[in-house]
Design a protein around this motif. Structure first.
Motif, PDB file in Angstrom:
ATOM      1  N   LEU A  30       0.884   1.457 -40.258  1.00 44.58           N
ATOM      2  CA  LEU A  30       2.086   1.748 -41.044  1.00 44.58           C
ATOM      3  C   LEU A  30       1.650   1.850 -42.498  1.00 44.58           C
ATOM      4  CD1 LEU A  30       4.641  -0.819 -39.587  1.00 44.58           C
ATOM      5  CD2 LEU A  30       4.749   1.656 -39.365  1.00 44.58           C
ATOM      6  N   PHE A  31       2.068   2.924 -43.180  1.00 49.46           N
ATOM      7  CA  PHE A  31       1.683   3.095 -44.570  1.00 49.46           C
ATOM      8  C   PHE A  31       2.751   3.890 -45.311  1.00 49.46           C
ATOM      9  CE2 PHE A  31       0.054   6.705 -42.268  1.00 49.46           C
ATOM     10  CZ  PHE A  31       0.183   7.792 -43.120  1.00 49.46           C
ATOM     11  N   PHE A  32       2.672   3.849 -46.641  1.00 52.70           N
ATOM     12  CA  PHE A  32       3.616   4.566 -47.488  1.00 52.70           C
ATOM     13  C   PHE A  32       2.922   5.777 -48.117  1.00 52.70           C
ATOM     14  CE2 PHE A  32       5.143   0.177 -47.450  1.00 52.70           C
ATOM     15  CZ  PHE A  32       6.457   0.365 -47.074  1.00 52.70           C
ATOM     16  N   ASN A  33       3.680   6.856 -48.241  1.00 51.59           N
ATOM     17  CA  ASN A  33       3.174   8.064 -48.861  1.00 51.59           C
ATOM     18  C   ASN A  33       4.162   8.513 -49.933  1.00 51.59           C
ATOM     19  OD1 ASN A  33       1.642  10.323 -49.429  1.00 51.59           O
ATOM     20  ND2 ASN A  33       2.551  11.523 -47.776  1.00 51.59           N
ATOM     21  N   PRO A  34       3.829   8.428 -51.203  1.00 56.72           N
ATOM     22  CA  PRO A  34       2.538   8.039 -51.757  1.00 56.72           C
ATOM     23  C   PRO A  34       2.381   6.517 -51.775  1.00 56.72           C
ATOM     24  CG  PRO A  34       4.048   8.574 -53.534  1.00 56.72           C
ATOM     25  CD  PRO A  34       4.776   8.857 -52.239  1.00 56.72           C
ATOM     26  N   SER A  35       1.137   6.074 -51.944  1.00 60.84           N
ATOM     27  CA  SER A  35       0.877   4.627 -51.972  1.00 60.84           C
ATOM     28  C   SER A  35       1.096   4.038 -53.363  1.00 60.84           C
ATOM     29  CB  SER A  35      -0.538   4.332 -51.479  1.00 60.84           C
ATOM     30  OG  SER A  35      -1.482   4.941 -52.329  1.00 60.84           O
ATOM     31  N   VAL A  36       1.139   4.903 -54.369  1.00 55.71           N
ATOM     32  CA  VAL A  36       1.468   4.474 -55.739  1.00 55.71           C
ATOM     33  C   VAL A  36       2.608   5.363 -56.219  1.00 55.71           C
ATOM     34  CG1 VAL A  36       0.663   4.207 -58.111  1.00 55.71           C
ATOM     35  CG2 VAL A  36      -0.900   3.744 -56.213  1.00 55.71           C
ATOM     36  N   VAL A  37       3.714   4.735 -56.599  1.00 51.20           N
ATOM     37  CA  VAL A  37       4.888   5.462 -57.081  1.00 51.20           C
ATOM     38  C   VAL A  37       5.044   5.147 -58.564  1.00 51.20           C
ATOM     39  CG1 VAL A  37       7.384   5.737 -56.857  1.00 51.20           C
ATOM     40  CG2 VAL A  37       5.989   5.279 -54.821  1.00 51.20           C
ATOM     41  N   MET A  50       5.341   5.978 -43.136  1.00 48.57           N
ATOM     42  CA  MET A  50       4.655   6.743 -42.099  1.00 48.57           C
ATOM     43  C   MET A  50       4.014   5.802 -41.087  1.00 48.57           C
ATOM     44  SD  MET A  50       5.056   9.861 -43.295  1.00 48.57           S
ATOM     45  CE  MET A  50       3.908  10.803 -42.309  1.00 48.57           C
ATOM     46  N   MET A  51       3.829   6.321 -39.874  1.00 52.23           N
ATOM     47  CA  MET A  51       3.064   5.602 -38.856  1.00 52.23           C
ATOM     48  C   MET A  51       2.014   6.549 -38.306  1.00 52.23           C
ATOM     49  SD  MET A  51       4.287   3.573 -35.479  1.00 52.23           S
ATOM     50  CE  MET A  51       3.121   3.205 -34.175  1.00 52.23           C
ATOM     51  N   GLU A  52       0.824   6.037 -38.169  1.00 50.61           N
ATOM     52  CA  GLU A  52      -0.292   6.790 -37.613  1.00 50.61           C
ATOM     53  C   GLU A  52      -0.704   6.121 -36.306  1.00 50.61           C
ATOM     54  OE1 GLU A  52      -4.457   6.766 -39.472  1.00 50.61           O
ATOM     55  OE2 GLU A  52      -3.387   8.440 -40.418  1.00 50.61           O
ATOM     56  N   PRO A  81      14.364  10.555 -40.216  1.00 46.73           N
ATOM     57  CA  PRO A  81      14.091  11.922 -39.753  1.00 46.73           C
ATOM     58  C   PRO A  81      15.031  12.307 -38.610  1.00 46.73           C
ATOM     59  CG  PRO A  81      12.319  10.425 -39.101  1.00 46.73           C
ATOM     60  CD  PRO A  81      13.264   9.639 -39.959  1.00 46.73           C
ATOM     61  N   ALA A  82      15.108  13.603 -38.321  1.00 48.95           N
ATOM     62  CA  ALA A  82      16.045  14.114 -37.311  1.00 48.95           C
ATOM     63  C   ALA A  82      15.803  13.541 -35.922  1.00 48.95           C
ATOM     64  CB  ALA A  82      15.971  15.642 -37.269  1.00 48.95           C
ATOM     65  N   ILE A 112       0.924  12.280 -30.853  1.00 49.92           N
ATOM     66  CA  ILE A 112       1.207  12.785 -32.204  1.00 49.92           C
ATOM     67  C   ILE A 112       0.405  11.920 -33.186  1.00 49.92           C
ATOM     68  CG2 ILE A 112       2.975  12.979 -33.993  1.00 49.92           C
ATOM     69  CD1 ILE A 112       4.957  13.685 -31.785  1.00 49.92           C
ATOM     70  N   PRO A 113      -0.384  12.540 -34.073  1.00 48.38           N
ATOM     71  CA  PRO A 113      -1.252  11.746 -34.943  1.00 48.38           C
ATOM     72  C   PRO A 113      -0.503  10.870 -35.949  1.00 48.38           C
ATOM     73  CG  PRO A 113      -1.481  14.091 -35.430  1.00 48.38           C
ATOM     74  CD  PRO A 113      -0.560  13.973 -34.256  1.00 48.38           C
ATOM     75  N   SER A 114       0.555  11.394 -36.578  1.00 47.81           N
ATOM     76  CA  SER A 114       1.338  10.580 -37.512  1.00 47.81           C
ATOM     77  C   SER A 114       2.750  11.137 -37.591  1.00 47.81           C
ATOM     78  CB  SER A 114       0.701  10.546 -38.901  1.00 47.81           C
ATOM     79  OG  SER A 114       0.740  11.806 -39.501  1.00 47.81           O
ATOM     80  N   GLU A 115       3.665  10.271 -37.992  1.00 49.90           N
ATOM     81  CA  GLU A 115       5.075  10.664 -38.036  1.00 49.90           C
ATOM     82  C   GLU A 115       5.784   9.828 -39.094  1.00 49.90           C
ATOM     83  OE1 GLU A 115       8.190  12.864 -37.367  1.00 49.90           O
ATOM     84  OE2 GLU A 115       6.514  13.139 -36.006  1.00 49.90           O
ATOM     85  N   LYS A 116       6.790  10.437 -39.733  1.00 54.84           N
ATOM     86  CA  LYS A 116       7.607   9.729 -40.710  1.00 54.84           C
ATOM     87  C   LYS A 116       8.653   8.898 -39.975  1.00 54.84           C
ATOM     88  CE  LYS A 116       9.499  12.405 -43.693  1.00 54.84           C
ATOM     89  NZ  LYS A 116      10.359  13.218 -44.572  1.00 54.84           N
TER      90      LYS A 116
END
Length: 171
Positions: A30-37, A50-52, A81-82, A112-116
């Motif tokens: 689990l990560f955030f995109n972007p990692s610096v806001v 996001m999840m990878e 997401p939808a 699926i490699p990654s998804e929001k």
């Protein structure tokens, strides 16, 4: 000759069973995109959660999101997401929300490699620094299993706070 064929057949069956039972990766991320806001006071930037590693699809999830400095930054609108056909956001306190979502239409398939999972709006309240954390309660796959998760944080930098903080290389 028959013994050799029997042993080869047995070994092939064993390899197939192990491949089916053993997950392709031990952990999902689990990560955030972007990692610096970076933002200015009064603005509302957004960050994607996001999840990878959806090796087995996804059926639903429940996650805590926490901002460690709610005077600097607070949660705004959280959008899904939808593919998330059922969702819920519960405010726990001034710094923590619980988000939940389900893929009732089986739209996120295995492999699926990654998804929001969500888009999080952050209210930039005042100059300073905050860290956005995700703490998974559970993320279930399509095969009635549960993912083992590793999560990363996001740094929130609101201008006027002074020099930029040192961000660890693992971020």
């Amino acid at each position: 000759m028959k013994n050799t064929q029997f042993i080869l057949g047995l070994l092939a069956s064993l390899v197939i069973c192990i491949a089916i039972i053993t997950p392709a990766s031990a952990y999902s991320l689990l990560f955030f995109n972007p990692s610096v806001v970076e933002s200015n006071p009064g603005e509302t930037p957004a960050v994607d959660l996001m999840m990878e590693g959806f090796d087995s699809g996804i059926s639903g999830y429940s996650l805590y999101l926490t901002l460690d400095n709610p005077s600097v930054a607070s949660f705004g609108e959280i959008l899904f997401p939808a593919w998330v056909s059922m969702n819920r956001v519960v405010t726990i306190n001034s710094s923590t929300v619980l988000i939940q979502g389900a893929d009732l239409g089986n739209q996120v398939e295995p492999g699926i490699p990654s998804e929001k999972l969500a888009t999080i709006s952050i209210h930039a309240n005042t100059a300073g620094y905050a860290t956005l954390h995700v703490d998974p309660v559970m993320i279930d796959d399509d095969r009635h299993g549960r993912y083992d998760l590793v999560s990363k944080t996001a740094s929130i930098v609101i201008s006027g706070a002074g020099p930029s903080p040192v961000i660890p290389a693992s971020q």
